[in-house]
Design an enzyme around this catalytic site. Structure first.
Site, PDB file in Angstrom:
ATOM      1  N   LYS A 175     -18.589   2.534   8.427  1.00 28.81           N
ATOM      2  CA  LYS A 175     -17.414   3.212   7.896  1.00 28.81           C
ATOM      3  C   LYS A 175     -16.862   4.147   8.960  1.00 28.81           C
ATOM      4  O   LYS A 175     -17.618   4.771   9.700  1.00 28.81           O
ATOM      5  CB  LYS A 175     -17.805   4.049   6.671  1.00 28.81           C
ATOM      6  CG  LYS A 175     -16.634   4.359   5.784  1.00 28.81           C
ATOM      7  CD  LYS A 175     -16.278   3.150   4.977  1.00 28.81           C
ATOM      8  CE  LYS A 175     -15.000   3.310   4.218  1.00 28.81           C
ATOM      9  NZ  LYS A 175     -14.732   2.099   3.408  1.00 28.81           N
ATOM     10  N   ASN A 188      -0.672   0.407  -6.732  1.00 30.42           N
ATOM     11  CA  ASN A 188      -0.929  -0.626  -5.710  1.00 30.42           C
ATOM     12  C   ASN A 188      -1.744  -1.797  -6.248  1.00 30.42           C
ATOM     13  O   ASN A 188      -1.349  -2.428  -7.209  1.00 30.42           O
ATOM     14  CB  ASN A 188      -1.571  -0.004  -4.465  1.00 30.42           C
ATOM     15  CG  ASN A 188      -0.639   1.075  -3.908  1.00 30.42           C
ATOM     16  OD1 ASN A 188       0.565   0.908  -3.954  1.00 30.42           O
ATOM     17  ND2 ASN A 188      -1.188   2.159  -3.441  1.00 30.42           N
ATOM     18  N   ALA A 189      -2.937  -2.057  -5.635  1.00 21.11           N
ATOM     19  CA  ALA A 189      -3.688  -3.256  -6.039  1.00 21.11           C
ATOM     20  C   ALA A 189      -4.045  -3.217  -7.525  1.00 21.11           C
ATOM     21  O   ALA A 189      -4.067  -4.242  -8.204  1.00 21.11           O
ATOM     22  CB  ALA A 189      -4.946  -3.405  -5.202  1.00 21.11           C
ATOM     23  N   GLY A 190      -4.299  -2.011  -8.061  1.00 24.26           N
ATOM     24  CA  GLY A 190      -4.651  -1.888  -9.474  1.00 24.26           C
ATOM     25  C   GLY A 190      -3.525  -2.380 -10.371  1.00 24.26           C
ATOM     26  O   GLY A 190      -3.757  -2.959 -11.438  1.00 24.26           O
TER      27      GLY A 190
HETATM   28  N1  GLU Z   1     -11.709  -0.675   2.781  1.00 29.89           N
HETATM   29  C1  GLU Z   1     -12.286  -1.955   2.646  1.00 29.89           C
HETATM   30  C2  GLU Z   1     -13.442  -1.895   1.700  1.00 29.89           C
HETATM   31  O1  GLU Z   1     -14.026  -0.835   1.540  1.00 29.89           O
HETATM   32  C3  GLU Z   1     -12.665  -2.481   3.978  1.00 29.89           C
HETATM   33  C4  GLU Z   1     -13.268  -3.822   3.933  1.00 29.89           C
HETATM   34  C5  GLU Z   1     -13.138  -4.587   5.215  1.00 29.89           C
HETATM   35  O2  GLU Z   1     -13.764  -4.236   6.203  1.00 29.89           O
HETATM   36  O3  GLU Z   1     -12.392  -5.502   5.204  1.00 29.89           O
HETATM   37  O4  GLU Z   1     -13.770  -2.848   1.053  1.00 29.89           O
END
Ligand code: GLU
Length: 417
Positions: free
Chosen positions: A107, A222-224
């Protein structure tokens, strides 16, 4: 008492799963996966538009390198703790592993409120992040994607910067890019579609169907919102929905096209005409068939878990339910489809994007969608069947599958740490 430390919660969830596995096989590797491999903190100097230099702090946490490359989003946000970055990288490992894609968790984070930056400052910040980290990332090492407040545009700048630094055009170094930078088709739809495929599979599994099911969505922007649109299109009934402040309710159903048009005009759901309106978070405790927390972490905790009335919870947000609340819900026979499984559509299509980049051969929407559906539903069935057989909650079994894959990879690669 509610524990809100995400890293401790992640460790707790790993432990619960590992206790079910035969620990003797894995010896001290168990201790290794309960910690992160590497946490880097970097300083990112950026020349602002007024020619002053401002130094931002960035992070990058790599959980486990049993199977490279690493994968996970980069977040731009002013509030961050090291434990949160670490927990999110563990969570990415577990997520990639439960759906069996060959990537591992990391991350990234920059402490910044991107709304305070001009577009040129944002570009310079994004490029400098890559300059500070480029030795640690790349298509075979570590492949970032967007997360909170980061976008396909930012991925395109970062991929460009990385390619220039290594002097090789490397589209597979970042995912979730715009199509013009060799992003994947169907990307915009993938996250929502993944949620729906997992939900549908669960309903098939319990011999039920979506038609006329009532559902509540906490914070569906958004996606939701795309997710809610697909459910309505499949004849489910949306009865409560919220944005960051207001909840609206209509016992018959809410008209989603009106809500989408409010959103497109940058308005709040409070401007919706035919609905009851409240700011009360107790809505999570209302009766419905499917409850969908899509907003923040720690929404269902020890205090409110006993009052939850829905029969099924689908987690779209990260960690909306604490481990203590999980136990309470399981005792009440409420099924929780966990975030690590439900949310995996995003990283799965990221993985497909990377495969397309690395082979330089591009798929159409249909191909991406078919592969997404097949792979995510297979992973879902594995979790549902085994959890039922072993009489544990779905999250625990999702963690069992993931941690076993991680530990087996470690065992195959080395005897001693
Ligand atoms: N923000 C995305 C997640 O947490 C990143 C995933 C990815 O690396 O594609 O799922």
């Amino acid at each position: 008492m509610t524990n809100n430390n995400p890293f401790l919660n992640a460790q707790k969830q790993l432990k619960k799963a590992i206790d079910i596995l035969d620990k003797k096989q894995y010896t001290d590797k168990v201790e290794v996966i309960s910690n992160v491999k590497r946490l880097l903190e970097i300083s990112i100097p950026v020349k602002m538009d007024n020619w002053e230099i401002k130094v931002f702090t960035g992070f990058r946490s790599q959980h486990n390198d049993a199977r490279w490359p690493f994968k996970g989003g980069i977040r731009f946000h002013q509030d961050v703790t090291r434990d949160e970055v670490k927990a999110l990288s563990v969570w990415m490992s577990v997520k990639c592993s439960v759906v069996d894609i060959p990537l591992w968790g990391w991350k990234g984070w920059i402490i910044v409120d991107p709304k305070t930056l001009s577009i040129t400052e944002l570009e310079r910040l994004s490029r400098w992040y890559v300059r500070e980290l480029y030795k640690y990332i790349g298509p075979e090492i570590d492949v970032p994607a967007p997360d909170v407040n980061t976008t396909p545009q930012i991925m395109s700048w970062m991929m460009d910067e990385y390619s220039k630094l290594v002097w090789i055009y490397s589209p597979g170094s970042f995912t979730w890019k715009p199509l013009t930078s060799w992003g994947s088709k169907w990307r915009g739809r993938a996250t929502a579609q993944g949620w729906v495929y997992v939900l549908q599979k669960y309903l098939d599994f319990v011999w039920d169907k979506l038609t006329w099911k009532t559902f509540i969505v906490q914070w569906a922007w958004n996606a939701g919102l795309t997710f809610a649109e697909i459910l309505v299109w499949l004849w489910a009934k949306l009865i409560w929905i919220s944005d960051s402040k207001w909840w609206i309710y209509n016992e018959n159903w809410l008209d989603l096209s009106e809500i989408v048009s409010l959103k497109n005009n940058k308005k709040s759901v409070v401007d919706y005409k035919d609905a009851e309106k409240v700011t009360n978070e107790k809505i999570l405790e209302m009766s419905c068939d499917i409850l969908v927390p899509a907003a923040l972490e720690n929404q269902i905790v020890t205090e409110n878990a006993p009052n939850i009335k829905s029969k099924l919870i689908l987690e779209l947000a990260n960690w909306p339910i604490t481990p203590e609340a999980d136990n309470i819900l399981f005792g009440k026979n409420i099924a929780v489809i966990p975030d690590i499984l439900a949310n995996a559509g995003w990283v799965m299509v990221s993985y497909f994007e990377q495969v397309q980049n690395n082979t330089n051969f591009y798929w159409d929407e249909q191909e991406v969608d078919t592969k997404l559906k097949t792979k995510i539903q297979k992973a879902a069935v594995d979790v549902f069947e085994k959890a039922k057989e072993h009489k544990v909650d779905l999250r625990t079994w999702a963690y069992v599958i993931s941690t076993k894959r991680i530990l087996d990879s470690m065992n195959d690669r080395y005897e001693n740490i």
